[in-house]
Design a protein around this motif. Structure first.
Motif, PDB file in Angstrom:
ATOM      1  N   ALA A   1      27.986   1.648  38.582  1.00  0.00           N
ATOM      2  CA  ALA A   1      28.211   1.008  39.882  1.00  0.00           C
ATOM      3  C   ALA A   1      29.042   1.909  40.788  1.00  0.00           C
ATOM      4  O   ALA A   1      28.779   2.022  41.993  1.00  0.00           O
ATOM      5  CB  ALA A   1      28.902  -0.344  39.691  1.00  0.00           C
ATOM      6  N   SER A   2      30.061   2.561  40.228  1.00  0.00           N
ATOM      7  CA  SER A   2      30.876   3.490  41.009  1.00  0.00           C
ATOM      8  C   SER A   2      30.051   4.676  41.492  1.00  0.00           C
ATOM      9  O   SER A   2      30.170   5.108  42.641  1.00  0.00           O
ATOM     10  CB  SER A   2      32.059   3.993  40.169  1.00  0.00           C
TER      11      SER A   2
ATOM     12  N   ALA B   1      30.934  -1.983  45.623  1.00  0.00           N
ATOM     13  CA  ALA B   1      31.405  -2.041  47.003  1.00  0.00           C
ATOM     14  C   ALA B   1      32.585  -1.095  47.229  1.00  0.00           C
ATOM     15  O   ALA B   1      32.660  -0.391  48.240  1.00  0.00           O
ATOM     16  CB  ALA B   1      31.797  -3.471  47.361  1.00  0.00           C
ATOM     17  N   ILE B   2      33.502  -1.051  46.261  1.00  0.00           N
ATOM     18  CA  ILE B   2      34.648  -0.149  46.387  1.00  0.00           C
ATOM     19  C   ILE B   2      34.195   1.304  46.252  1.00  0.00           C
ATOM     20  O   ILE B   2      34.763   2.203  46.879  1.00  0.00           O
ATOM     21  CB  ILE B   2      35.719  -0.504  45.334  1.00  0.00           C
ATOM     22  N   GLY B   3      33.149   1.541  45.461  1.00  0.00           N
ATOM     23  CA  GLY B   3      32.584   2.885  45.373  1.00  0.00           C
ATOM     24  C   GLY B   3      31.998   3.346  46.696  1.00  0.00           C
ATOM     25  O   GLY B   3      32.145   4.502  47.086  1.00  0.00           O
ATOM     26  N   VAL B   4      31.334   2.425  47.412  1.00  0.00           N
ATOM     27  CA  VAL B   4      30.812   2.749  48.750  1.00  0.00           C
ATOM     28  C   VAL B   4      31.969   3.131  49.668  1.00  0.00           C
ATOM     29  O   VAL B   4      31.930   4.157  50.362  1.00  0.00           O
ATOM     30  CB  VAL B   4      30.038   1.552  49.350  1.00  0.00           C
TER      31      VAL B   4
ATOM     32  N   GLY C   1      41.931   3.187  45.017  1.00  0.00           N
ATOM     33  CA  GLY C   1      42.572   2.854  43.754  1.00  0.00           C
ATOM     34  C   GLY C   1      43.237   1.490  43.795  1.00  0.00           C
ATOM     35  O   GLY C   1      43.166   0.725  42.828  1.00  0.00           O
ATOM     36  N   ILE C   2      43.895   1.179  44.914  1.00  0.00           N
ATOM     37  CA  ILE C   2      44.543  -0.126  45.051  1.00  0.00           C
ATOM     38  C   ILE C   2      43.498  -1.230  45.043  1.00  0.00           C
ATOM     39  O   ILE C   2      43.678  -2.294  44.434  1.00  0.00           O
ATOM     40  CB  ILE C   2      45.382  -0.174  46.340  1.00  0.00           C
ATOM     41  N   LEU C   3      42.379  -0.998  45.715  1.00  0.00           N
ATOM     42  CA  LEU C   3      41.309  -1.994  45.738  1.00  0.00           C
ATOM     43  C   LEU C   3      40.742  -2.219  44.334  1.00  0.00           C
ATOM     44  O   LEU C   3      40.463  -3.359  43.942  1.00  0.00           O
ATOM     45  CB  LEU C   3      40.200  -1.551  46.689  1.00  0.00           C
ATOM     46  N   LEU C   4      40.581  -1.147  43.571  1.00  0.00           N
ATOM     47  CA  LEU C   4      40.056  -1.277  42.212  1.00  0.00           C
ATOM     48  C   LEU C   4      41.012  -2.054  41.318  1.00  0.00           C
ATOM     49  O   LEU C   4      40.600  -2.946  40.564  1.00  0.00           O
ATOM     50  CB  LEU C   4      39.793   0.110  41.612  1.00  0.00           C
TER      51      LEU C   4
ATOM     52  N   LEU D   1      37.324   5.557  37.235  1.00  0.00           N
ATOM     53  CA  LEU D   1      36.328   5.163  38.230  1.00  0.00           C
ATOM     54  C   LEU D   1      36.533   5.901  39.551  1.00  0.00           C
ATOM     55  O   LEU D   1      35.563   6.321  40.195  1.00  0.00           O
ATOM     56  CB  LEU D   1      36.381   3.648  38.443  1.00  0.00           C
ATOM     57  N   SER D   2      37.785   6.082  39.954  1.00  0.00           N
ATOM     58  CA  SER D   2      38.069   6.835  41.182  1.00  0.00           C
ATOM     59  C   SER D   2      37.633   8.282  41.036  1.00  0.00           C
ATOM     60  O   SER D   2      37.116   8.887  41.985  1.00  0.00           O
ATOM     61  CB  SER D   2      39.565   6.771  41.511  1.00  0.00           C
ATOM     62  N   LEU D   3      37.847   8.848  39.839  1.00  0.00           N
ATOM     63  CA  LEU D   3      37.401  10.215  39.582  1.00  0.00           C
ATOM     64  C   LEU D   3      35.894  10.318  39.724  1.00  0.00           C
ATOM     65  O   LEU D   3      35.378  11.265  40.342  1.00  0.00           O
ATOM     66  CB  LEU D   3      37.832  10.642  38.179  1.00  0.00           C
ATOM     67  N   LEU D   4      35.167   9.360  39.159  1.00  0.00           N
ATOM     68  CA  LEU D   4      33.707   9.380  39.271  1.00  0.00           C
ATOM     69  C   LEU D   4      33.265   9.352  40.733  1.00  0.00           C
ATOM     70  O   LEU D   4      32.358  10.097  41.133  1.00  0.00           O
ATOM     71  CB  LEU D   4      33.106   8.185  38.539  1.00  0.00           C
ATOM     72  N   VAL D   5      33.908   8.505  41.532  1.00  0.00           N
ATOM     73  CA  VAL D   5      33.566   8.412  42.947  1.00  0.00           C
ATOM     74  C   VAL D   5      33.793   9.756  43.632  1.00  0.00           C
ATOM     75  O   VAL D   5      32.944  10.236  44.388  1.00  0.00           O
ATOM     76  CB  VAL D   5      34.390   7.306  43.639  1.00  0.00           C
TER      77      VAL D   5
END
Length: 255
Positions: free
Chosen positions: A80-81, A148-151, A161-164, A186-190
Motif C-alpha cells: 500500500a505504501s 493514502a499516507i503513501g500518496v 511519519g506522524i500521520l502513520l 513504511l516511510s523508507l519505502l515511500v
C-alpha cells in the motif's frame, strides 16, 4: 550553493534524519532550508526525498529489533505504501504545488490529536483477546490509510511519519515503539519509491550536491535518532511527537 550553505544543509540533514527516526517530519527542517537558499520548491522536494533515503535506512536498521513479529501486518501495508508513493510522486510532477500544502495543516492537527488520544482510543477499541488477529475491517482500514499516507508522502513527505503513527495507533494494538519502527520502514519505502520515480522521470531536476549532502547528514542523524529513541518511554516518545508536530504545524502556517 556556497560552501557555508552546504554546511548548513548538512546540519539540516542530520537534524532531519534524527527527527525522522523519532517522529517523522524531518522534511520540515530540510525543505525550508533549501528553499531559503534559492532552490526551487519542486527541485527541493525531489532532491530532499532522494537525500533522506539514507537516513531512512539507518533509522530503520536502528529499530530492526522492534520490527520483529510485525510481518503479518506489514506484508499488507508495504504494498500500500509503495502504490501510494507512486501516485504521490506522479502528482508532484503534474499538480500545482499548493494542492497538498493546503491540507497539510488540517491533517497534522488531526494526527496530533490522535497521537495524544491513542491510549484512550486503544482501550475503547481493544479486542477481548489481545492475541487475536486484527479483524478484516480493521486491516482494510489500515491498508487504506497506509495507501493514502503513501500518496501524501510521495507528494510532499513532510509529517508523513506522524500521520502513520497516528493511523496505526488507532487501528493497531501494539507498543508505540514498535509502531514507530513500522513507521520508519513504511516511510523508507515511500521515499525509496519516490526517489526511484524521480530518477526515472525527473533526473534533470535533481540538485545532486544538495541530495548528496542531505544523504550524508541524514545517514548520521537517522542512526543517532534510533539510538536515542529506542530508550524512550511511550509517554516520552508521544510527547516528542506532539512537540515536534506542533512546531512543524507552526512553521507550515507561518511560511
Amino acid at each position: 550553493m556556497a560552501g557555508w550553505e552546504l554546511l548548513i544543509v548538512l546540519a539540516a540533514g542530520v537534524g532531519a534524519g534524527f527527527i525522522n527516526s523519532l517522529v517523522g517530519s524531518g522534511t520540515l527542517i530540510t525543505f525550508p532550508t533549501l528553499v531559503a537558499f534559492g532552490v526551487p520548491p519542486v527541485t527541493a522536494t525531489i532532491s530532499n526525498a532522494i537525500g533522506l533515503v539514507a537516513g531512512g535506512i539507518s533509522g530503520t536498521w536502528g529499530y530492526r529489533r522492534e520490527l520483529s513479529g510485525q510481518f503479518d501486518r506489514l506484508r499488507w501495508q508495504m504494498p500500500a505504501s509503495v502504490a501510494g508513493a507512486l501516485v504521490g510522486a506522479f502528482l508532484l510532477l503534474h499538480l500545482p504545488e499548493t494542492v497538498f500544502e493546503t491540507i497539510v495543516p488540517v491533517l497534522l492537527v488531526l494526527a496530533l490529536a490522535l497521537v495524544v488520544l491513542q491510549p484512550r482510543i486503544q482501550r475503547w477499541t481493544a479486542p477481548a483477546d489481545d492475541a487475536a488477529p486484527a479483524s478484516t475491517g480493521r486491516m482494510a482500514a489500515l491498508v487504506a490509510a497506509t495507501f493514502a499516507i503513501g500518496v501524501y508522502g510521495g507528494y510532499f513527505t513532510a509529517a508523513q511519519g506522524i500521520l502513520l503513527v497516528a493511523a496505526m495507533g488507532v487501528l493497531v494494538h501494539d507498543d508505540l515503539q514498535r509502531l514507530n519502527a513500522a513507521k520508519n520502514l513504511l516511510s523508507l519505502l515511500v521515499n525509496v519509491v519516490a526517489a526511484a520515480f524521480y530518477l526515472a522521470v525527473a533526473f534533470d531536476r535533481i540538485d545532486w550536491p544538495v541530495a548528496g549532502v542531505i544523504a550524508v547528514g541524514s545517514l548520521v542523524g537517522g542512526a543517532l535518532g534510533a539510538r536515542f529513541g529506542r530508550g524512550l518511554s511511550p509517554t516520552a516518545l508521544r510527547t516528542i511527537i506532539v512537540v515536534v508536530g506542533t512546531i512543524g504545524l507552526w512553521r507550515l502556517l507561518t511560511t
